[in-house]
Design a protein around this motif. Structure first.
Motif, PDB file in Angstrom:
ATOM      1  N   THR A  13       0.921  -1.201   0.179  1.00  0.00           N
ATOM      2  CA  THR A  13      -0.126   0.092  -0.012  1.00  0.00           C
ATOM      3  C   THR A  13       1.031   1.165  -0.104  1.00  0.00           C
ATOM      4  OG1 THR A  13      -1.853  -1.235   1.247  1.00  0.00           O
ATOM      5  CG2 THR A  13      -1.714   1.171   1.167  1.00  0.00           C
ATOM      6  N   VAL A  14       0.533   2.147  -0.795  1.00  0.00           N
ATOM      7  CA  VAL A  14       1.461   3.385  -1.248  1.00  0.00           C
ATOM      8  C   VAL A  14       0.558   4.562  -1.122  1.00  0.00           C
ATOM      9  CG1 VAL A  14       3.483   1.915  -2.261  1.00  0.00           C
ATOM     10  CG2 VAL A  14       1.344   2.855  -3.735  1.00  0.00           C
ATOM     11  N   LEU A  15       1.316   5.581  -1.007  1.00  0.00           N
ATOM     12  CA  LEU A  15       0.823   6.944  -1.349  1.00  0.00           C
ATOM     13  C   LEU A  15       0.563   7.243  -2.827  1.00  0.00           C
ATOM     14  CD1 LEU A  15       1.759   9.288   1.592  1.00  0.00           C
ATOM     15  CD2 LEU A  15      -0.633   8.476   1.256  1.00  0.00           C
ATOM     16  N   SER A  16      -0.383   7.875  -3.329  1.00  0.00           N
ATOM     17  CA  SER A  16      -0.409   8.198  -4.699  1.00  0.00           C
ATOM     18  C   SER A  16       0.559   9.404  -5.037  1.00  0.00           C
ATOM     19  CB  SER A  16      -1.850   8.694  -5.013  1.00  0.00           C
ATOM     20  OG  SER A  16      -2.078   9.271  -6.434  1.00  0.00           O
ATOM     21  N   GLY A  17       1.486   8.856  -6.168  1.00  0.00           N
ATOM     22  CA  GLY A  17       2.407   9.898  -6.753  1.00  0.00           C
ATOM     23  C   GLY A  17       3.672  10.149  -6.072  1.00  0.00           C
ATOM     24  N   ASN A  18       3.763   9.258  -4.878  1.00  0.00           N
ATOM     25  CA  ASN A  18       5.084   9.447  -4.019  1.00  0.00           C
ATOM     26  C   ASN A  18       5.096   7.982  -3.580  1.00  0.00           C
ATOM     27  OD1 ASN A  18       7.273  10.452  -2.792  1.00  0.00           O
ATOM     28  ND2 ASN A  18       6.008  10.956  -1.063  1.00  0.00           N
ATOM     29  N   ASN A  19       5.611   7.207  -4.653  1.00  0.00           N
ATOM     30  CA  ASN A  19       5.908   5.989  -4.194  1.00  0.00           C
ATOM     31  C   ASN A  19       6.976   5.055  -5.136  1.00  0.00           C
ATOM     32  OD1 ASN A  19       4.353   4.633  -6.670  1.00  0.00           O
ATOM     33  ND2 ASN A  19       2.764   5.885  -5.344  1.00  0.00           N
ATOM     34  N   SER A  20       7.631   4.165  -4.629  1.00  0.00           N
ATOM     35  CA  SER A  20       8.147   3.214  -5.498  1.00  0.00           C
ATOM     36  C   SER A  20       8.692   1.987  -5.038  1.00  0.00           C
ATOM     37  CB  SER A  20       9.877   3.933  -5.741  1.00  0.00           C
ATOM     38  OG  SER A  20      10.488   4.024  -4.444  1.00  0.00           O
ATOM     39  N   GLY A  21       9.029   1.080  -5.617  1.00  0.00           N
ATOM     40  CA  GLY A  21       9.371  -0.344  -5.185  1.00  0.00           C
ATOM     41  C   GLY A  21       9.684  -1.439  -5.989  1.00  0.00           C
ATOM     42  N   LYS A  22      10.112  -2.687  -5.899  1.00  0.00           N
ATOM     43  CA  LYS A  22      10.493  -3.752  -6.698  1.00  0.00           C
ATOM     44  C   LYS A  22       9.587  -4.681  -6.695  1.00  0.00           C
ATOM     45  CE  LYS A  22      14.838  -4.463  -7.759  1.00  0.00           C
ATOM     46  NZ  LYS A  22      16.164  -4.969  -7.672  1.00  0.00           N
ATOM     47  N   LEU A  23       8.839  -5.308  -7.701  1.00  0.00           N
ATOM     48  CA  LEU A  23       8.248  -6.735  -7.769  1.00  0.00           C
ATOM     49  C   LEU A  23       9.354  -7.682  -7.984  1.00  0.00           C
ATOM     50  CD1 LEU A  23       4.899  -5.604  -9.515  1.00  0.00           C
ATOM     51  CD2 LEU A  23       5.561  -5.324  -7.227  1.00  0.00           C
ATOM     52  N   LYS A  24       9.185  -8.836  -7.323  1.00  0.00           N
ATOM     53  CA  LYS A  24      10.155 -10.016  -7.404  1.00  0.00           C
ATOM     54  C   LYS A  24       9.458 -11.279  -7.465  1.00  0.00           C
ATOM     55  CE  LYS A  24      14.269 -12.148  -6.006  1.00  0.00           C
ATOM     56  NZ  LYS A  24      15.555 -12.212  -4.788  1.00  0.00           N
ATOM     57  N   LEU A  25       9.585 -12.009  -8.525  1.00  0.00           N
ATOM     58  CA  LEU A  25       8.970 -13.040  -9.038  1.00  0.00           C
ATOM     59  C   LEU A  25       9.856 -14.180  -8.492  1.00  0.00           C
ATOM     60  CD1 LEU A  25       6.699 -14.642 -10.550  1.00  0.00           C
ATOM     61  CD2 LEU A  25       8.169 -14.595 -12.493  1.00  0.00           C
ATOM     62  N   SER A  26       9.144 -15.412  -8.045  1.00  0.00           N
ATOM     63  CA  SER A  26       9.878 -16.594  -7.443  1.00  0.00           C
ATOM     64  C   SER A  26       8.970 -17.857  -7.657  1.00  0.00           C
ATOM     65  CB  SER A  26      10.408 -16.525  -6.031  1.00  0.00           C
ATOM     66  OG  SER A  26       9.197 -16.251  -5.219  1.00  0.00           O
ATOM     67  N   GLY A  27       9.762 -19.061  -7.720  1.00  0.00           N
ATOM     68  CA  GLY A  27       8.937 -20.421  -7.852  1.00  0.00           C
ATOM     69  C   GLY A  27       8.666 -20.562  -9.019  1.00  0.00           C
ATOM     70  N   GLN A  28       8.880 -19.774 -10.214  1.00  0.00           N
ATOM     71  CA  GLN A  28       8.436 -20.076 -11.554  1.00  0.00           C
ATOM     72  C   GLN A  28       9.172 -21.141 -12.422  1.00  0.00           C
ATOM     73  OE1 GLN A  28      10.315 -17.561 -10.701  1.00  0.00           O
ATOM     74  NE2 GLN A  28      11.695 -16.693 -12.347  1.00  0.00           N
ATOM     75  N   THR A  29       8.734 -21.785 -13.263  1.00  0.00           N
ATOM     76  CA  THR A  29       9.189 -22.773 -14.145  1.00  0.00           C
ATOM     77  C   THR A  29       9.399 -22.209 -15.550  1.00  0.00           C
ATOM     78  OG1 THR A  29       8.658 -24.475 -12.791  1.00  0.00           O
ATOM     79  CG2 THR A  29       9.428 -24.985 -14.955  1.00  0.00           C
TER      80      THR A  29
END
Length: 464
Positions: A290-306
């Protein structure tokens, strides 16, 4: 005068000479012997099988010639001559030497060999006569053979490439030559394994196809399969046809056929490999945020895929519609989102059907607070597993006031307290009964947040 008496004097008997001796072939001969140089009257003829070592056999014939016909044994002949009252005299004998009929005999033994790497010895036996030579033939002597200079009873052959017949030529004296019974060395062409077509890439567990062998020489003894491209011995497959079907393979498998032509060494065909791609698995994205609109950043990380990441997608309506993101890595950065956004990755494992990862929701909360007091936004949970994503419990605090955080377990016991929280809690207890490394178990916890101007409470999820 008295009556005279006459004494008649006969000349001495002279046997003369019988001409002429000859050599003939048994059973198919004829000729005439002639007596000359004799004195006296021919009283008869005689024959003998031992050159008159014993008494001869009389022949009633008082002429100077004697015919013989189709005799089968060597025979001597002479005439008996008597002059008046003189003792009889035998002529010089003539001998008709009889050669036995030529018998070619039999060559042993026929054999089957592999082209270009062979040797052996043929032997003649049961023949009558002298070996004049041998012959070879590529058409079993349907046409004239090719002479071989060899007058012995054996013949060696080595490294012949085509089927060849052999025979000996035998002649007994004056008899016509006779050919032996032939022996044939049947030459098998070298075994050729041929080519199996065709290799393919399939999806694990739901596949089928047919391999075909072509360009081979010999008989198919069977097929083999291998999971290591025949680095070790293959597994036999009972199949002597030119095709082999496979179905529902779960592991990459190579196949080949085993060929043998007659007595030649076995040959393997080229291999065909059915490469099996694993079924793709979409994998898991890190916990929602959950982030504030217009002032956010982050990284999505995928795991367990084949499989491999083909692309990412985002959506504002939980993928009723979607927008493609050109990114084939297992991580995706986001920046300054202005509304709640859903993310997912598309995972491929050709030729299998691609699948999506699970969906991650980034909740964007509008910044609607007054200039002097900012909203406090609390993450619904975190996962302190040291993977660099959501490892700390995040509270967005823009009030400018110190923030106090208290966390309680489900029994109401205080397990964590920080009077000036700076988003550094990693799931370890610092209050209550502390044991071991103080790592709290997964589960739901109650939090109480206080600033100088407000209090917030709620629940968070701790998951590793």
């Amino acid at each position: 005068n008295s009556v005279l008496a006459t004494i008649t004097v006969n000349p001495v008997s002279v046997g003369g000479t019988v001409t002429s001796s000859a050599t003939v072939c048994s059973g198919a001969n004829s000729g005439t012997l002639t007596l000359a140089g004799h004195t006296g009257t021919i009283t008869g003829w005689e024959s003998s099988l031992d050159a008159f070592a014993t008494a001869g056999t009389p022949i009633v014939n008082t002429t100077t010639s004697l015919n013989y016909l189709n005799i089968v044994a060597t025979t001597s002949y002479r005439a008996i001559v008597q002059s008046g009252v003189c003792p009889a005299s035998n002529s010089v004998l003539a001998t008709i030497t009889v050669n036995p009929v030529s018998v070619g005999g039999t060559v042993t033994s026929s054999a089957t060999v592999c082209s270009g790497a062979n040797s052996g010895t043929l032997t003649l036996a049961g023949h009558t006569g002298t070996i004049n030579g041998w012959e070879s033939s590529l058409d079993a002597f349907a046409t004239a053979g090719t002479p071989i200079v060899n007058t012995t009873t054996s013949l060696n052959y080595t490294n012949i490439f085509v089927t060849t017949s052999y025979r000996a030529i035998v002649q007994s004296g004056t008899c016509p030559a006779s050919n032996s019974v032939l022996a044939t060395i049947t030459v098998n062409p070298v075994s050729v394994g041929g080519t199996v077509t065709s290799s393919a890439t399939v999806c694990s567990g739901a596949n089928s196809g047919t391999l075909t062998l072509a360009g081979y020489t010999g008989t198919i003894n069977g097929w083999e399969s291998s999971l290591d491209a025949f680095a070790t011995a293959g597994t036999p497959i009972v199949n002597t046809t030119t095709t082999l079907s496979y179905t529902n393979l779960a592991t990459t498998t190579s196949y080949r056929a085993i060929l043998q032509n007659g007595t030649c060494p076995i040959a393997n065909s080229t291999k065909a490999t059915i490469t099996v791609s694993p079924l793709p698995a979409g994998g898991i994205l890190a916990s929602p945020d959950t982030v504030l609109s217009g002032n956010n950043s982050g990284k999505l990380k995928l795991s367990g895929q084949t499989g491999t990441v083909s692309r990412w997608e985002y959506s504002y309506d939980n993928f009723v519609t979607a927008v493609t993101i050109s990114n084939t890595s297992a991580a995706l950065n986001y920046l300054d989102l202005t509304k709640t956004t859903y993310y997912r990755a598309l995972i491929s494992s050709n030729p299998c059907t691609a699948v999506y990862s699970d969906t991650l929701e980034i909740v964007v909360v509008p910044d609607t607070t007054s200039p002097s007091v900012k909203e406090i936004i609390v993450a619904p949970g975190f996962s302190p597993n040291n993977d660099g994503v959501n490892d700390e419990f995040i509270i967005v605090n823009s009030t400018g006031e110190p923030l106090k955080l208290n966390v309680f377990n489900r029994w109401g016991n205080l397990v964590y307290e920080d009077n000036n929280y700076q988003n550094t809690w990693t799931g370890k207890a610092n209050e209550g009964l502390l044991t071991g490394n103080q790592v709290l178990p997964e589960g739901t916890y109650f939090y109480l947040i206080e600033t100088g101007s407000k209090k917030l409470s709620g629940y968070l999820t701790l998951k590793y």
